[in-house]
Design a protein around this motif. Structure first.
Motif, PDB file in Angstrom:
ATOM      1  N   HIS A   1     -17.217  23.038   3.643  1.00 32.66           N
ATOM      2  CA  HIS A   1     -16.429  22.474   2.535  1.00 32.66           C
ATOM      3  C   HIS A   1     -16.849  21.042   2.165  1.00 32.66           C
TER       4      HIS A   1
ATOM      5  N   HIS B   1     -18.321  19.317  -1.272  1.00 30.33           N
ATOM      6  CA  HIS B   1     -17.871  18.122  -2.008  1.00 30.33           C
ATOM      7  C   HIS B   1     -19.063  17.209  -2.314  1.00 30.33           C
TER       8      HIS B   1
ATOM      9  N   GLY C   1      -8.351  14.794   0.893  1.00 27.67           N
ATOM     10  CA  GLY C   1      -7.035  14.868   1.514  1.00 27.67           C
ATOM     11  C   GLY C   1      -7.113  15.008   3.025  1.00 27.67           C
TER      12      GLY C   1
ATOM     13  N   ASP D   1      -1.131  10.098  -0.498  1.00 26.57           N
ATOM     14  CA  ASP D   1      -0.021  11.034  -0.695  1.00 26.57           C
ATOM     15  C   ASP D   1       1.249  10.578   0.018  1.00 26.57           C
TER      16      ASP D   1
ATOM     17  N   ASP E   1      -2.595   6.298  -8.843  1.00 23.39           N
ATOM     18  CA  ASP E   1      -3.690   5.880  -9.723  1.00 23.39           C
ATOM     19  C   ASP E   1      -3.128   5.434 -11.089  1.00 23.39           C
TER      20      ASP E   1
ATOM     21  N   GLY F   1     -11.704  14.629  -3.220  1.00 20.50           N
ATOM     22  CA  GLY F   1     -10.602  14.510  -4.173  1.00 20.50           C
ATOM     23  C   GLY F   1     -10.286  13.087  -4.594  1.00 20.50           C
TER      24      GLY F   1
ATOM     25  N   ASN G   1     -10.201   8.819  -8.171  1.00 25.80           N
ATOM     26  CA  ASN G   1      -9.383   7.612  -8.344  1.00 25.80           C
ATOM     27  C   ASN G   1     -10.128   6.535  -9.134  1.00 25.80           C
TER      28      ASN G   1
ATOM     29  N   ASP H   1     -10.922  20.172  -5.146  1.00 25.29           N
ATOM     30  CA  ASP H   1     -11.476  21.433  -4.655  1.00 25.29           C
ATOM     31  C   ASP H   1     -11.812  22.382  -5.803  1.00 25.29           C
TER      32      ASP H   1
HETATM   33  O1  KG4 Z   1     -10.825  17.127  -1.881  1.00 26.91           O
HETATM   34  P1  KG4 Z   1      -9.426  17.497  -2.175  1.00 26.91           P
HETATM   35  O2  KG4 Z   1      -9.125  18.181  -3.476  1.00 26.91           O
HETATM   36  O3  KG4 Z   1      -8.853  18.412  -1.029  1.00 26.91           O
HETATM   37  C1  KG4 Z   1      -9.265  18.260   0.290  1.00 26.91           C
HETATM   38  O4  KG4 Z   1     -10.359  18.766   0.637  1.00 26.91           O
HETATM   39  O5  KG4 Z   1      -8.511  17.600   1.026  1.00 26.91           O
HETATM   40  O6  KG4 Z   1      -8.566  16.153  -2.067  1.00 26.91           O
HETATM   41  C2  KG4 Z   1      -7.205  16.124  -2.337  1.00 26.91           C
HETATM   42  C3  KG4 Z   1      -6.724  14.700  -2.207  1.00 26.91           C
HETATM   43  C4  KG4 Z   1      -5.205  14.584  -2.255  1.00 26.91           C
HETATM   44  O7  KG4 Z   1      -4.794  13.743  -1.196  1.00 26.91           O
HETATM   45  C5  KG4 Z   1      -4.952  13.931  -3.605  1.00 26.91           C
HETATM   46  O8  KG4 Z   1      -3.787  13.137  -3.679  1.00 26.91           O
HETATM   47  C6  KG4 Z   1      -6.185  13.078  -3.755  1.00 26.91           C
HETATM   48  O9  KG4 Z   1      -7.239  13.904  -3.287  1.00 26.91           O
HETATM   49  N1  KG4 Z   1      -6.406  12.653  -5.155  1.00 26.91           N
HETATM   50  C7  KG4 Z   1      -6.343  11.373  -5.553  1.00 26.91           C
HETATM   51  C8  KG4 Z   1      -6.559  11.376  -6.950  1.00 26.91           C
HETATM   52  N2  KG4 Z   1      -6.739  12.666  -7.353  1.00 26.91           N
HETATM   53  C9  KG4 Z   1      -6.650  13.439  -6.219  1.00 26.91           C
HETATM   54  N3  KG4 Z   1      -6.130  10.244  -4.853  1.00 26.91           N
HETATM   55  C10 KG4 Z   1      -6.126   9.090  -5.530  1.00 26.91           C
HETATM   56  N4  KG4 Z   1      -6.308   9.008  -6.873  1.00 26.91           N
HETATM   57  C11 KG4 Z   1      -6.536  10.115  -7.613  1.00 26.91           C
HETATM   58  N5  KG4 Z   1      -6.735  10.012  -8.939  1.00 26.91           N
END
Ligand code: KG4
Ligand code: ZN
Length: 338
Positions: free
Chosen positions: A111, A115, A137, A167, A184, A270, A274, A302
Motif C-alpha cells: 500500500h 502511495h 492516516g 484527525d 486544512d 493522504g 494538505n 487511497d
Molecule cells: O492515505 P490515506 O487516504 O489513508 C491511509 O493510508 O491511512 O490517508 C488518510 C489520512 C486521514 O488521516 C485524513 O484526515 C488525512 O489523510 N487527510 C488530510 C487531508 N486530506 C486527508 N490531512 C490533512 N489535510 C488534508 N487536506
C-alpha cells in the motif's frame, strides 16, 4: 500493458484500469466514510462487510469506464499489505478469483509503495533515486526510493501517524471524522501564530517523528480553556497546529535530504493533500534548489490507480503471487525490498 488494480486496505473500495503504469483509463473509489463517521473512526468489521458488498460493482464500473472487459486486461494487481486484515482479504480474494478465472498474472502490491507511485502518474519524468515523505492516516515515513521497487526507510514515527494526529486534533475541535481536511480549511482563515505548540523531542534517529506530544498539547489547551470557561477560536488552534506539523515534517525531510544528498523530493499519502504541507515543502525545496513532486489531489488519498501504477513496476521487476496470497496487516517497505 493494461492492469486491473484493486485497493481495499482501509475504508475505500477502489478499482482502476491503468495502462503502462501511468495512463489511468478509469479510477473508481467507493468510500465508506459516511458510515464510519458515526463511530468517529474506521470500524474494521463494518469496513470488511462494505467492501464485500461493493467490490463487484466497483470492479465492473472500472472496466466499463475504461471501455474494456476482463479479457482486455493483462494482469491483476491488488493491495496485500499493510492494512486492516479483513478489509485486505476482500480485495485479495476478489483479485485471486479474477486472476484464476481469466488466467491472468496476479501482482501483490504494498500500500505505501502504491502511495509513493501516485507521483509517477502525475509526473512521468520522476525517476528514482529520490527521497519521499509519506504521510497518511496510518504511516509517517521518510523513505529513500532507491529504485521503483526498492526502498530504505530513514525516518518513521514513534507513535501517532501525521494523519492520525490531524484527525484526533480535529475531533477535539469538534470536526467530523476524518478531520484532516477540515483542519486544512480552518487553517486558511485562522491565525497560525495565535498559539505556540511544542516540537516534540524524539530519541534515536534524528529523522524520526513523534506526534503524540503535539496532539496532547492541543487537547490540553482546548480542555483547559473549557474548564475555565474561556473561549478559543478553533480556526486559530487549527492554523497554529497545522503550522507546527508542517514545520516538523519540513525540517526533518530537509535535514534527511541534505544529509543524504538528495535534490529530488517526493510527497505522498493522504496528508499530502494538505495545502499547508504542500506549501511548506515547496518553499523549503525552492530555497534549496530541490525539485518537489506531489501527487494531484485525486491521487493523494487511497485509490487503486496508484496500485495499478506500482503494480506495473512490480510486474516489470518480476513480482507475482499465486492463489496462496494472503493479507498482511503490518509489513515494512524494507521487507519487500530484500
Ligand atoms: O492515505 P490515506 O487516504 O489513508 C491511509 O493510508 O491511512 O490517508 C488518510 C489520512 C486521514 O488521516 C485524513 O484526515 C488525512 O489523510 N487527510 C488530510 C487531508 N486530506 C486527508 N490531512 C490533512 N489535510 C488534508 N487536506
Ligand atoms: Zn493509504
Amino acid at each position: 500493458m493494461k492492469i486491473l488494480a484493486i485497493e481495499s486496505s482501509c475504508d475505500e473500495t477502489a478499482c482502476a484500469i491503468v495502462e503502462d503504469g501511468v495512463n489511468v483509463l478509469s479510477n473508481i473509489v467507493a468510500t465508506q466514510i459516511a458510515e464510519h463517521r458515526l463511530y468517529g473512526g474506521v470500524v474494521p468489521e463494518i469496513a470488511s462487510r462494505r467492501h464485500a458488498e461493493s467490490i463487484y460493482q466497483v470492479v465492473q464500473s472500472a472496466l466499463d469506464e475504461a471501455g474494456c472487459t476482463l479479457n482486455d486486461v493483462d494482469a491483476i494487481a491488488v493491495t496485500y499489505a499493510p492494512g486492516l486484515i479483513g478489509a485486505l482479504l476482500v480485495g485479495i480474494s476478489f483479485a485471486k478469483g479474477l486472476a484464476l478465472s481469466a488466467d491472468k498474472p496476479l501482482i501483490p502490491v504494498h500500500h505505501i509503495a502504491g502511495h509513493i507511485a501516485a507521483n509517477y502518474i502525475s509526473h512521468p519524468d520522476l525517476k528514482p533515486p529520490y527521497l519521499c515523505l509519506v504521510v497518511s492516516g496510518g504511516h509517517s515515513h521518510i523513505v529513500e526510493v532507491l529504485e521503483h521497487t526498492r526502498y530504505r526507510v530513514v525516518g518513521r514515527t514513534h507513535d501517532d501517524a501525521a494523519g492520525e494526529c490531524f484527525d484526533k486534533v480535529a475531533r477535539t475541535l469538534g470536526y467530523e471524522y476524518p478531520g484532516g481536511k477540515f483542519i486544512d480549511k480552518a487553517a486558511k482563515i485562522g491565525d497560525a501564530h495565535a498559539y505556540k505548540f511544542p516540537h516534540p523531542k524524539v530519541d534515536g534517529c534524528e529523522y524520526d517523528f513523534s506526534f503524540s506530544g503535539l496532539k496532547t498539547a492541543v487537547i490540553n489547551l482546548v480542555h483547559n480553556a473549557a474548564q475555565k470557561g474561556e473561549s478559543i477560536v478553533r480556526e486559530d488552534v487549527a492554523a497554529s497546529f497545522q503550522r507546527t506539523v508542517c514545520e516538523i515534517l519540513m525540517v526533518k525531510t530537509m535535514a534527511a535530504a541534505e544529509a543524504l544528498g538528495y535534490k529530488t523530493i517526493g510527497l505522498a499519502g493522504g496528508v499530502s493533500a494538505n495545502s499547508g504541507v504542500r506549501d511548506a515543502l515547496q518553499r523549503a525545496c525552492d530555497k534549496r534548489g530541490m525539485k518537489l513532486y506531489m501527487p494531484e489531489l485525486k491521487y493523494c488519498g487511497d485509490n487503486a490507480a496508484m496500485i495499478g501504477c506500482q503494480g506495473y513496476f512490480d510486474y516489470l521487476a518480476g513480482k507475482r503471487a499465486d492463489q496462496s496470497l494472503n493479507g498482511i496487516a503490518t509489513l515494512s517497505l524494507e521487507k519487500i525490498s530484500e
